[in-house]
Enzyme design. Structure first.
Site, PDB file in Angstrom:
ATOM      1  N   ASP A 120     -40.428  92.261  10.582  1.00 29.21           N
ATOM      2  CA  ASP A 120     -40.007  93.648  10.432  1.00 29.21           C
ATOM      3  C   ASP A 120     -38.692  93.634   9.654  1.00 29.21           C
ATOM      4  OD1 ASP A 120     -42.108  94.325  12.073  1.00 29.21           O
ATOM      5  OD2 ASP A 120     -40.899  95.333  13.596  1.00 29.21           O
TER       6      ASP A 120
ATOM      7  N   HIS B  78     -43.178  85.530  11.591  1.00 32.53           N
ATOM      8  CA  HIS B  78     -44.591  85.160  11.666  1.00 32.53           C
ATOM      9  C   HIS B  78     -45.075  84.610  10.329  1.00 32.53           C
ATOM     10  CE1 HIS B  78     -45.574  87.266  15.611  1.00 32.53           C
ATOM     11  NE2 HIS B  78     -44.310  87.600  15.374  1.00 32.53           N
TER      12      HIS B  78
ATOM     13  N   SER C 145     -30.690  88.021  10.505  1.00 30.71           N
ATOM     14  CA  SER C 145     -30.743  87.384   9.198  1.00 30.71           C
ATOM     15  C   SER C 145     -31.915  87.687   8.310  1.00 30.71           C
ATOM     16  CB  SER C 145     -30.492  85.914   9.277  1.00 30.71           C
ATOM     17  OG  SER C 145     -29.925  85.537   8.067  1.00 30.71           O
TER      18      SER C 145
END
Length: 291
Positions: free
Chosen positions: A93, A150, A253
């Site tokens: 995200d 992911h 980050s």
């Protein structure tokens, strides 16, 4: 750059980056109720955190701030939208910082600032050559975002390279004001072999990032101040499916992805600033320029 941004960048050079990050790490791991509750409540109020998608919706149930920050989402919160076999999924995200073509071995950071594949990958010219003239995408995770990373595509882990470095904050001001930002900050380079060729997923540390964890080796930073390469092909192969968790940031980050020449094509609607969600479609592999 505005005067405010210039002052912010200057301050980054003066702050003891690693000492501050270690201190934050100690507090983030604390199970002392008043410490973890105070930090969680402050963070939720400051960044407007919504726990309705999280597996744990009650903030008081998190044992530490780190557990809150790296919270897991409900199983149906991020379905795999990059569902076609050649689709490339967003690893996180966040917001697209930059994406596009790698010009020879130069990756675009911001106007007037490029950095080299050689530096980004920790000084390995052979590895850098695998991505020469390829494609890259950089995704920035803001404090309010889900902070697990992911897999963009199914692959087998070839190697990781821990590259020590600075811990500048990562945002628009530092991207515009700190040369070679992503190639000078502490980072973990993960190289995967896929059916479409090599793929790099690089987890870049930042100010107050107390560590980076992976699903295959646990916490991998901070480490001694030298490049540490781990060869995973010598042991039992580690294969991860597209959309499967790869790792997580213990605060903040950025993720940088690299693809070989003539392989990846990003969705035409994506541009710097575009919001993306993990497992959403980032683009697709194409063999138009296959050599």
């Amino acid at each position: 750059m505005s005067l405010r941004d210039k002052l912010f960048v200057t301050l980054q050079y003066l702050i003891p980056q690693h000492a501050l990050s270690r201190l934050v790490g100690i507090l983030a791991r604390s199970e002392v109720p008043w410490i973890k509750t105070t930090f969680i409540n402050m963070f939720m109020k400051r960044f407007g955190i919504d726990l309705s998608e999280a597996q744990i919706e009650d903030a008081d149930q998190f044992p530490t701030f780190n557990a809150f920050f790296t919270r897991a989402l409900k199983a149906d919160a991020r379905p795999l939208e990059a569902s076609e076999s050649n689709d490339i999924a967003s690893p996180a995200d966040g917001a697209v910082s930059q994406l596009g073509a790698i010009r020879a071995n130069q990756v675009f950071q911001a106007k007037g600032h490029d950095y080299s594949l050689y530096d980004l990958l920790g000084g390995d010219s052979a590895l850098a050559s695998e991505f020469t003239n390829g494609q890259f995408a950089t995704v920035y995770l803001s404090p309010r975002d889900y902070h697990r990373v992911h897999m963009p595509f199914t692959g087998t882990l070839r190697e990781t390279r821990y590259v020590p470095g600075d811990l500048f904050s990562v945002n628009e001001a530092t991207a515009n004001g700190v040369p070679n930002l992503f190639a000078r900050n502490e980072r973990l380079v993960c190289i995967f072999d896929t059916e479409q060729g090599p793929m790099a997923v690089i987890l870049v540390g930042a100010m107050i990032v107390a560590g980076i964890e992976t699903v295959f080796s646990g916490q991998v930073t901070p480490l001694p101040k030298q490049v540490v390469t781990t060869d995973y092909l010598r042991s039992k192969p580690i294969a991860l499916e597209k959309g499967e968790e790869l790792g997580r940031f213990l605060l903040g980050s950025t993720v940088v992805m690299l693809f070989p020449e003539g392989k990846a094509k990003f969705a035409p609607n994506l541009k710097p600033g575009s919001q993306v969600r993990v497992r959403g479609k980032l683009g697709a592999y194409t063999n138009e320029n296959k050599h």
